[in-house]
Design a protein around this motif. Structure first.
Motif, PDB file in Angstrom:
ATOM      1  N   LEU A  53     -15.298   0.188   2.063  1.00  0.00           N
ATOM      2  CA  LEU A  53     -15.553   0.807   0.765  1.00  0.00           C
ATOM      3  C   LEU A  53     -14.579   1.961   0.503  1.00  0.00           C
ATOM      4  O   LEU A  53     -14.130   2.165  -0.630  1.00  0.00           O
ATOM      5  CB  LEU A  53     -17.002   1.280   0.679  1.00  0.00           C
ATOM      6  N   ASP A  54     -14.281   2.680   1.556  1.00  0.00           N
ATOM      7  CA  ASP A  54     -13.339   3.787   1.440  1.00  0.00           C
ATOM      8  C   ASP A  54     -11.962   3.273   0.999  1.00  0.00           C
ATOM      9  O   ASP A  54     -11.325   3.799   0.092  1.00  0.00           O
ATOM     10  CB  ASP A  54     -13.237   4.448   2.824  1.00  0.00           C
ATOM     11  N   PHE A  55     -11.540   2.200   1.650  1.00  0.00           N
ATOM     12  CA  PHE A  55     -10.258   1.571   1.319  1.00  0.00           C
ATOM     13  C   PHE A  55     -10.272   1.111  -0.131  1.00  0.00           C
ATOM     14  O   PHE A  55      -9.343   1.359  -0.901  1.00  0.00           O
ATOM     15  CB  PHE A  55     -10.032   0.381   2.261  1.00  0.00           C
ATOM     16  N   ASP A  56     -11.381   0.482  -0.518  1.00  0.00           N
ATOM     17  CA  ASP A  56     -11.491  -0.063  -1.868  1.00  0.00           C
ATOM     18  C   ASP A  56     -11.429   1.051  -2.920  1.00  0.00           C
ATOM     19  O   ASP A  56     -10.795   0.903  -3.956  1.00  0.00           O
ATOM     20  CB  ASP A  56     -12.802  -0.844  -1.982  1.00  0.00           C
ATOM     21  N   ARG A  57     -12.101   2.183  -2.627  1.00  0.00           N
ATOM     22  CA  ARG A  57     -12.074   3.301  -3.583  1.00  0.00           C
ATOM     23  C   ARG A  57     -10.646   3.758  -3.820  1.00  0.00           C
ATOM     24  O   ARG A  57     -10.214   3.957  -4.943  1.00  0.00           O
ATOM     25  CB  ARG A  57     -12.919   4.468  -3.066  1.00  0.00           C
ATOM     26  N   HIS A  58      -9.884   3.900  -2.740  1.00  0.00           N
ATOM     27  CA  HIS A  58      -8.496   4.344  -2.872  1.00  0.00           C
ATOM     28  C   HIS A  58      -7.666   3.305  -3.620  1.00  0.00           C
ATOM     29  O   HIS A  58      -6.887   3.613  -4.497  1.00  0.00           O
ATOM     30  CB  HIS A  58      -7.868   4.559  -1.494  1.00  0.00           C
ATOM     31  N   TRP A  59      -7.846   2.061  -3.233  1.00  0.00           N
ATOM     32  CA  TRP A  59      -7.003   0.962  -3.725  1.00  0.00           C
ATOM     33  C   TRP A  59      -7.320   0.635  -5.183  1.00  0.00           C
ATOM     34  O   TRP A  59      -6.431   0.583  -6.032  1.00  0.00           O
ATOM     35  CB  TRP A  59      -7.204  -0.241  -2.808  1.00  0.00           C
ATOM     36  N   SER A  60      -8.633   0.494  -5.498  1.00  0.00           N
ATOM     37  CA  SER A  60      -9.016   0.125  -6.864  1.00  0.00           C
ATOM     38  C   SER A  60      -8.602   1.180  -7.865  1.00  0.00           C
ATOM     39  O   SER A  60      -8.187   0.863  -8.976  1.00  0.00           O
ATOM     40  CB  SER A  60     -10.524  -0.014  -7.002  1.00  0.00           C
TER      41      SER A  60
END
Ligand code: FAD
Length: 659
Positions: free
Chosen positions: A411-418
């Motif tokens: 989720l952390d990765f997704d927050r940064h990426w999205s």
């Protein structure tokens, strides 16, 4: 009611998407009394997820079908980030390639989820009679928590109902004369032969009936709206704002030069993601909020308002001055998802939740299917071995901590990426994307698994490990996957990656890195080790008789391998003690237990540097226990057998000792 059937099984898997099929693989492999049901009439054929990370391919290699992905999929290693040049044109930034691309035998690949499901189904069939029961919905649930601690109890009762044809196949597969076309546009011509056979065979009408199934364990793999999760009152927590995306799988007609290369194209109103795929197809992820925001008084998040034409026009705007059109669209969707996670992935170690059931996030990271399959892979072998009475039930405690932490990282990765896709234009966007990818590289590609200490992960106080080579620390780290290395088989000189050598067959592996056996002192150490492995402890004949066997599949829950570091010509097969080459008068010797970390003149990947990559002293060697899922569980010196037995005693069930 006399018409309601009743039955009893050990494990029920609810949901046959990627995570459920992965868990089912272990049931098939270990011969567990299990069932798997799915309310859909058929598997997925088009659309949905399509990214495969290298760690997932390593897992497929251990399951024996990774070659099918290599054959059909599309390799995606380099990414190009296109940005406006300020003069109305788009310019390429890139290509950018992972620094660590060579740390796995495999590369990230792209292939439709439906094909992955097909490979999993075939693999399950290869090992057992377990079949997915399609068009069967789980719709009532009772759990007697008072029985949770009784290992023989069946504390869960699930009511299953066979759905009518219409309910199971809402898209109406049944045109006259059999399935012709599904709503999303699947036609005979766009399916491979085995997909077509699957579709036809699974879409026959079934008799409707209701059944109460009593089970020891339930694995809920029933997707983002998980019914199972609701039965055990586990919420999904997280952001309330959903992102809305248009996703199209098309054969593009475009003069954009990187249409068949992985990358992004940035525009002031959002960024699209370009994903080349099999059969000339390209997937585009297209942010569509901006389109809707223009409609006064309407919700920004009304999926039903999105049309294929709208998505196409958005792409045309973002890609300008390049052109974009298509005639063939295999699948499209308006995809709406928020970042959410369940606080726990299990209820009393009786009900487990895996995949989208416990974590949802934007589709663009290409991790949803990977993480879901890896959840199913993780819980599958644990439940299978406990249900078979081979492993102690306390190992089930490790599922939640091992996978929850990774889901949080996801989720952390997704927050940064999205964020980088939806924010307004940012000159630094391409650079930020590169930074985010690099920062999360180990995590996203699954090179590290970050599993903490537990009954299955024996962490020593001294983190460097006793087997460190002169050049640096030992890289066989409990809690991480065994770094893949290509080895030669001592007996025949053939080469194989460790991902294939360490088959996912449900057994723990004692891997003796026997060092350089040309030296007599080292040979004595190996002989002493072999004696301790085969001479037994207490009343058992050997370490291999100490634990309950995996009945029906293997006569022992342990397998032993030797990997030596000398030149293969200087050490002979029969120099190894018997424990490394078991013999029986019918089948002869087992040749595939002794491997050699020696360079192969005809295969560059097999370069004889395995010991260095593992950080193990070439002369002295080491010994490790590898879990059934290829993660390092314990590591020590050749003399540390007692500690190794302590580790195994904490996991496996001891055979009843005869008086
Ligand atoms: P799922 O694949 O969702 O499988 C859950 C299964 O459980 C389903 O087959 C369902 O029929 C079954 N089920 C549910 N309730 C019950 C019940 N009560 N009884 C019996 N069976 C039940 N990911 C991407 O990366 N990119 C995309 O573009 C993308 N698009 C998607 C579009 C759609 C329409 C959907 C549904 C998902 C999409 N995903 C996408 C997500 C991706 O498919 C998932 O991450 C992945 O499939 C997760 O696998 P899973 O096994 O956990 O869940």
């Amino acid at each position: 009611d006399k018409n309601i059937l009743e039955s009893q099984i050990d494990v029920l898997i609810i949901g046959a998407g990627p995570s459920g099929l992965m868990a089912a693989y272990w049931m098939a492999r270990c011969g567990v009394n299990a069932r798997i049901v799915d309310k859909r009439g058929t598997k997925v054929f088009t659309g949905q997820a399509d990214g495969l990370r290298c760690r997932t391919l390593e897992i497929f290699d251990s399951m024996g079908f990774q070659h099918r992905v290599l054959q059909e999929g599309h390799v995606a290693v380099e990414a190009n980030f296109w940005v406006p040049d300020g003069r109305g044109n788009l310019i390429r930034q890139g290509p950018h390639c992972s620094r660590k691309v060579n740390e796995s035998p495999f590369r990230n690949m792209l292939l439709n989820q439906g094909r992955i499901e097909q490979f999993l189904l075939d693999s399950i069939r290869e090992h057992s009679d377990l079949e997915v029961e399609r068009g069967v919905i789980a719709e009532a649930f009772e759990y007697d928590s008072a029985k949770a601690s009784d290992p023989d109890a069946h504390p869960i009762a699930v009511t299953l109902r066979t759905l009518s044809d219409e309910e199971a196949n809402p898209s109406s597969l049944h045109a006259e004369g059999g399935p012709q076309k599904v709503a999303s546009g699947v036609a005979r011509g766009s399916l491979l032969q085995d997909d077509w056979e699957e579709l036809v065979s699974k879409s026959r009408a079934k008799e409707t009936r209701t059944e109460i199934v009593r089970c020891k364990y339930v694995v809920g793999c029933d997707g983002a709206h998980s019914w199972t999760r609701k039965q055990v009152n586990i919420p999904l927590e997280g952001s309330s704002t959903d992102h809305l995306w248009g996703v199209i799988d098309v054969v593009p007609i475009s003069n954009f030069p990187d249409m068949r290369r992985l990358g992004t194209v940035t525009h002031p109103t959002g960024t699209i993601l370009v994903i080349p795929r099999e059969r000339n197809m390209v997937r585009l992820y297209v942010p569509v909020q901006a389109v809707e925001a223009n409609v006064p008084g309407e919700s920004r998040h009304d999926r039903s308002k999105i049309t294929l034409e709208m998505i196409k026009q958005r792409v045309q705007v973002i890609l300008a001055p390049f052109t974009f059109d298509f005639k063939i669209c295999d699948w499209w969707a308006a995809y709406q998802i928020g970042q959410r996670i369940a606080p726990t992935f299990s209820k009393d170690n009786r009900v487990f939740l895996a995949g989208d059931a416990v974590h949802t996030h934007s589709p663009k990271v290409g991790l949803g299917m990977n993480m879901s399959m890896q959840d199913g892979f993780n819980i599958g072998w644990k439940v299978a071995l406990v249900a078979k009475g081979v492993a102690q039930s306390l190992i089930l405690n490790t599922y939640d901590p091992e996978r929850h932490r990774l889901a949080e990282m996801l989720l952390d990765f997704d927050r940064h990426w999205s964020g980088l896709f939806t924010e307004s234009e940012d000159e630094e966007k391409a650079q930020s994307m590169i930074k985010v990818v690099k920062f999360f590289e180990d995590f996203a590609d699954g090179r590290k698994s970050f599993y903490g200490a537990s009954s299955l992960i024996w962490k020593k106080h001294d983190d460097s490990g006793p087997t460190a080579s002169a050049s640096g620390g030992c890289n066989l780290i409990p809690g991480e996957r065994l770094p893949p290395v290509k080895l030669r088989m001592q007996a025949d000189g053939n080469v194989k990656w460790t991902t294939a050598i360490l088959k996912s067959d449900g057994r723990f592996r004692v891997v003796a890195l026997t060092g350089d056996m040309r030296a007599s002192t080292q040979r004595s150490r190996v002989e002493a080790l072999a004696k301790r492995l085969s001479s037994g402890h207490g009343s058992e004949k050997s370490l291999f008789d100490r634990y309950t066997s995996l009945t029906g599949t293997h006569d022992c829950a342990l397998d032993v391998l030797a990997i030596h570091s000398g030149p293969w010509t200087k050490v002979e097969f029969f120099d190894f003690p018997d424990v490394f080459h078991p013999f029986d008068t019918v089948h002869g010797w087992k040749y595939d237990k002794i491997w050699c970390d020696d360079a192969c003149p005809w295969d560059r990947d097999c370069d004889g540097t395995g010991y260095e990559r593992w950080g193990v002293d070439r002369k002295r060697g080491a010994i490790a226990v590898i879990r059934p899922d290829q993660y390092v569980g314990w590591v020590g010196e050749l003399e540390d057998v007692e500690e190794m037995v302590d580790y195994l005693d904490g996991i496996l069930v001891r055979q009843a000792t005869t008086a």
